[in-house]
Design a protein around this motif. Structure first.
Motif, PDB file in Angstrom:
ATOM      1  N   LYS A 135      42.213-121.272 122.459  1.00 23.46           N
ATOM      2  CA  LYS A 135      41.239-121.692 123.516  1.00 23.46           C
ATOM      3  C   LYS A 135      39.970-121.727 123.097  1.00 23.46           C
ATOM      4  O   LYS A 135      39.706-121.288 122.092  1.00 23.46           O
ATOM      5  N   THR A 136      39.223-122.700 124.042  1.00 23.70           N
ATOM      6  CA  THR A 136      37.875-122.709 123.700  1.00 23.70           C
ATOM      7  C   THR A 136      37.006-121.519 123.764  1.00 23.70           C
ATOM      8  O   THR A 136      37.150-120.629 124.814  1.00 23.70           O
ATOM      9  N   VAL A 137      36.155-121.352 122.749  1.00 25.95           N
ATOM     10  CA  VAL A 137      35.349-120.180 122.597  1.00 25.95           C
ATOM     11  C   VAL A 137      33.988-120.594 121.738  1.00 25.95           C
ATOM     12  O   VAL A 137      34.301-121.480 120.913  1.00 25.95           O
ATOM     13  N   ARG A 138      33.017-119.927 121.877  1.00 23.64           N
ATOM     14  CA  ARG A 138      31.903-120.217 121.177  1.00 23.64           C
ATOM     15  C   ARG A 138      31.794-119.287 119.943  1.00 23.64           C
ATOM     16  O   ARG A 138      31.980-117.975 120.357  1.00 23.64           O
ATOM     17  N   ILE A 139      31.449-119.585 118.685  1.00 24.22           N
ATOM     18  CA  ILE A 139      31.054-118.733 117.617  1.00 24.22           C
ATOM     19  C   ILE A 139      29.714-118.675 117.343  1.00 24.22           C
ATOM     20  O   ILE A 139      28.938-119.849 117.327  1.00 24.22           O
ATOM     21  N   HIS A 140      28.913-117.460 117.366  1.00 21.30           N
ATOM     22  CA  HIS A 140      27.452-117.441 117.074  1.00 21.30           C
ATOM     23  C   HIS A 140      27.035-116.908 115.862  1.00 21.30           C
ATOM     24  O   HIS A 140      26.099-117.238 115.448  1.00 21.30           O
ATOM     25  N   GLY A 141      28.083-116.312 115.101  1.00 22.22           N
ATOM     26  CA  GLY A 141      27.824-115.794 113.737  1.00 22.22           C
ATOM     27  C   GLY A 141      28.853-115.064 112.928  1.00 22.22           C
ATOM     28  O   GLY A 141      29.962-114.985 113.580  1.00 22.22           O
ATOM     29  N   PHE A 142      28.575-115.120 111.752  1.00 18.38           N
ATOM     30  CA  PHE A 142      29.628-114.237 110.914  1.00 18.38           C
ATOM     31  C   PHE A 142      29.263-112.637 110.507  1.00 18.38           C
ATOM     32  O   PHE A 142      28.211-112.566 110.339  1.00 18.38           O
ATOM     33  N   ILE A 182      25.306-112.863 110.457  1.00 14.74           N
ATOM     34  CA  ILE A 182      24.777-114.052 109.775  1.00 14.74           C
ATOM     35  C   ILE A 182      24.809-114.941 110.859  1.00 14.74           C
ATOM     36  O   ILE A 182      25.789-115.567 111.282  1.00 14.74           O
ATOM     37  N   PRO A 183      23.810-115.060 111.846  1.00 14.48           N
ATOM     38  CA  PRO A 183      23.815-115.896 112.970  1.00 14.48           C
ATOM     39  C   PRO A 183      23.795-117.408 112.715  1.00 14.48           C
ATOM     40  O   PRO A 183      22.955-117.896 111.734  1.00 14.48           O
ATOM     41  N   LEU A 184      24.403-118.220 113.193  1.00 13.84           N
ATOM     42  CA  LEU A 184      24.339-119.745 113.077  1.00 13.84           C
ATOM     43  C   LEU A 184      23.265-120.099 113.784  1.00 13.84           C
ATOM     44  O   LEU A 184      22.782-119.678 114.736  1.00 13.84           O
ATOM     45  N   PRO A 185      22.742-121.369 113.321  1.00 11.11           N
ATOM     46  CA  PRO A 185      21.403-121.918 114.058  1.00 11.11           C
ATOM     47  C   PRO A 185      21.484-121.993 115.842  1.00 11.11           C
ATOM     48  O   PRO A 185      20.559-121.748 116.279  1.00 11.11           O
ATOM     49  N   GLU A 186      22.920-122.504 115.873  1.00  9.95           N
ATOM     50  CA  GLU A 186      23.119-122.824 117.268  1.00  9.95           C
ATOM     51  C   GLU A 186      24.674-122.497 117.379  1.00  9.95           C
ATOM     52  O   GLU A 186      25.299-122.578 116.598  1.00  9.95           O
ATOM     53  N   PRO A 187      25.134-121.722 118.620  1.00  7.74           N
ATOM     54  CA  PRO A 187      26.717-121.586 118.844  1.00  7.74           C
ATOM     55  C   PRO A 187      27.429-122.701 118.700  1.00  7.74           C
ATOM     56  O   PRO A 187      26.921-124.039 119.013  1.00  7.74           O
ATOM     57  N   VAL A 188      28.500-122.656 118.420  1.00 14.28           N
ATOM     58  CA  VAL A 188      29.250-123.999 117.879  1.00 14.28           C
ATOM     59  C   VAL A 188      30.554-123.548 118.772  1.00 14.28           C
ATOM     60  O   VAL A 188      31.221-122.466 118.712  1.00 14.28           O
ATOM     61  N   ARG A 189      31.044-124.671 119.538  1.00 13.87           N
ATOM     62  CA  ARG A 189      32.125-124.418 120.290  1.00 13.87           C
ATOM     63  C   ARG A 189      33.373-124.618 119.263  1.00 13.87           C
ATOM     64  O   ARG A 189      33.717-125.572 118.742  1.00 13.87           O
ATOM     65  N   LEU A 190      34.340-123.892 119.657  1.00 16.60           N
ATOM     66  CA  LEU A 190      35.587-123.850 118.708  1.00 16.60           C
ATOM     67  C   LEU A 190      36.667-124.165 119.964  1.00 16.60           C
ATOM     68  O   LEU A 190      36.812-123.906 120.693  1.00 16.60           O
ATOM     69  N   PRO A 232      34.705-108.947 107.872  1.00 17.96           N
ATOM     70  CA  PRO A 232      35.721-108.192 108.810  1.00 17.96           C
ATOM     71  C   PRO A 232      35.439-108.683 110.482  1.00 17.96           C
ATOM     72  O   PRO A 232      36.072-108.320 111.134  1.00 17.96           O
ATOM     73  N   GLY A 233      34.509-109.670 110.789  1.00 17.61           N
ATOM     74  CA  GLY A 233      34.604-110.215 112.027  1.00 17.61           C
ATOM     75  C   GLY A 233      33.431-111.338 112.285  1.00 17.61           C
ATOM     76  O   GLY A 233      32.970-111.873 111.415  1.00 17.61           O
ATOM     77  N   PHE A 234      33.563-111.858 113.536  1.00 21.88           N
ATOM     78  CA  PHE A 234      32.972-112.915 114.081  1.00 21.88           C
ATOM     79  C   PHE A 234      32.481-112.576 115.384  1.00 21.88           C
ATOM     80  O   PHE A 234      32.840-111.962 116.334  1.00 21.88           O
ATOM     81  N   VAL A 235      31.362-113.261 115.681  1.00 27.03           N
ATOM     82  CA  VAL A 235      30.514-112.877 117.022  1.00 27.03           C
ATOM     83  C   VAL A 235      30.620-113.995 117.737  1.00 27.03           C
ATOM     84  O   VAL A 235      30.425-115.318 117.333  1.00 27.03           O
ATOM     85  N   CYS A 236      31.202-113.747 118.925  1.00 29.73           N
ATOM     86  CA  CYS A 236      31.775-115.048 119.749  1.00 29.73           C
ATOM     87  C   CYS A 236      31.400-114.792 121.300  1.00 29.73           C
ATOM     88  O   CYS A 236      30.850-113.655 121.637  1.00 29.73           O
ATOM     89  N   SER A 237      31.582-115.750 121.980  1.00 31.39           N
ATOM     90  CA  SER A 237      31.211-115.781 123.311  1.00 31.39           C
ATOM     91  C   SER A 237      32.155-116.487 124.263  1.00 31.39           C
ATOM     92  O   SER A 237      32.691-117.678 123.799  1.00 31.39           O
ATOM     93  N   LEU A 238      32.253-116.217 125.597  1.00 34.34           N
ATOM     94  CA  LEU A 238      33.088-117.101 126.492  1.00 34.34           C
ATOM     95  C   LEU A 238      32.107-117.591 127.520  1.00 34.34           C
ATOM     96  O   LEU A 238      31.387-116.612 127.975  1.00 34.34           O
TER      97      LEU A 238
END
Length: 428
Positions: free
Chosen positions: A308-315, A360-368, A422-428
């Protein structure tokens, strides 16, 4: 010989429902007449059938104020009224998808609760990207709170897919207002703005006016104020908004000042409240081993999908075995092999004993989005690091299912069950 006179022939071997259908189809012994739709189409029926299935029809036909003349029904189209009659006569609940809302209206108007229940169940079980907007409109029109909540959750799970459906550009202004007002909508404001333009262009085409910026803005009306322009960064606002005249100059300049923090927000109708999101860290596993993981400049990669749709902010990455440590890093995110985000080369330093991991933050959140294969790519140069093991190949967090896959290609041995990420920073 008439159909009525030859009754023994047509009744033979038929069930009650089949008899009722036959009598309705062939207009045998009809004793009530309706004028249906804007054109007043003549529809004949039988009082006893209608009154036995509907308390509203019973009152209309046999009550103290029973109507004796043709009954005028201007608010229901003939095809929908026909679907209502077929249900009353023989429990036929088949109707085309485009008639669902109008048949529900007819059933609700005449108190045919059995049909209302069947339609609710049908809507509830047939929510897809193509149908959810129609179902949403029905749920709102008839105050079906449970169904409305289910539609809302469905749209929030992948709004981009819903807005790409063939029906999206045809939605009503009221429905579009509801959707883009949602604080929990997981879409960038620029994506919402671009869809609003396409919707307004379609509205212009429908009424036969030129799709120039001034007409597009007129079609949008107050919808434009639901786009949270102040949340865009200045580069995006200038490049993708100011290149058109949908916002006039008197609106663009103050907004630019708002974005850079030089103007009182009270001077604009536009919204500043960020869409509500839940930020969380998706962990593949929390095991680590002391033996070294070489960070000699070869990129670590891991592939993954979401349901489902989620934003990824960083690794999230494993840090050095000893504190302090420093890494020169570079990161990338690919979608179906196409690079969609780049973290430029930079240095990260950590000095606290708790910094076993770093982000490691991405420059802008990316919609997955679902059905897309993503690849996280990071090149570290620096000391040996911790490494994970016994990762799970599938993790569900906040209702989002992540499936992880080993990348075949340039890779510093990170896999679906061990190594970095080990993980990813995401948001809903």
């Amino acid at each position: 010989m008439s159909l009525a006179e030859n009754s023994n022939n047509w009744r033979s071997g038929l069930s009650l429902a089949e008899c009722n259908r036959y009598m309705l189809t062939h207009q045998i012994h009809c004793d009530v007449t309706f004028r249906v739709g804007k054109e007043g189409k003549l529809v004949r029926a039988h009082k006893y059938v209608l009154s036995s299935r509907s308390p509203v029809f019973d009152a209309m036909l046999y009550g103290d104020l029973a109507e004796s003349d043709d009954i005028i029904v201007p608010d229901i189209e003939p095809s929908s009224f026909d679907a209502l009659l077929r249900f009353l006569y023989c429990d036929d609940d088949s109707f085309t998808p485009d008639r669902v809302t109008s048949v529900l209206y007819a059933a609700d108007k005449y108190g045919v609760d059995d049909l209302v229940t069947k339609i609710k169940s049908h809507l509830d079980q047939n929510i897809t990207n193509e149908t959810v907007l129609t179902v949403l409109e029905s749920a709102k029109s008839f105050n079906l709170e449970d169904l409305l909540k289910k539609c809302k959750n469905f749209i929030e799970s992948d709004p981009f897919a819903v807005l790409q459906s063939s029906s999206a550009l045809e939605m009503t202004k009221e429905t579009l207002t509801y959707i883009i007002s949602l604080d929990s909508l997981v879409m960038d404001e620029l994506e919402i703005y671009r869809f609003l333009i396409k919707w307004a262009e379609n509205q212009c085409d429908r009424v036969g006016i030129e799709t120039i910026d001034q007409n597009i803005r007129a079609m949008m009306g107050d919808l434009i104020y639901l786009i949270r322009f102040p949340l865009m960064n200045l580069d995006i606002f200038v490049k993708d908004v100011c290149n058109r005249e949908i916002l006039n100059v008197q609106e663009q300049i103050p907004l630019q000042q708002v974005i850079v923090g030089n103007l009182d927000k009270k001077n604009t109708k536009l919204q500043f409240v960020e869409r509500k999101s839940k930020t969380f860290c998706v962990l593949r596993g929390d095991c680590r081993m002391i033996d070294s993981w070489s960070c000699d400049g070869l990129a670590d990669c891991i592939e993954f999908t979401v349901n489902k749709t989620v934003r990824i902010h960083g690794f999230v990455m494993w840090g050095g075995l000893s504190i302090p440590y420093a890494y020169t890093i570079q990161g990338k995110l690919f979608a179906n092999s196409e690079e969609v985000s780049t973290v430029p080369v930079q240095t990260i330093e950590k000095r606290k004993s708790s910094d076993i991991k770093f982000t490691i933050p991405l420059p802008e959140p990316v919609r997955l989005a679902p059905s897309v294969r993503y690849r996280a790519w990071v090149r570290l140069e620096g000391p040996t690091s911790w490494r994970g093991h016994s990762y799970r190949s599938s993790v569900t967090d906040h209702g989002v299912k992540f499936n992880f896959y080993t990348h075949i290609g340039e890779n510093n041995a990170t896999s679906s069950d061990g190594g970095q990420f080990p993980g990813f920073v995401c948001s809903l």
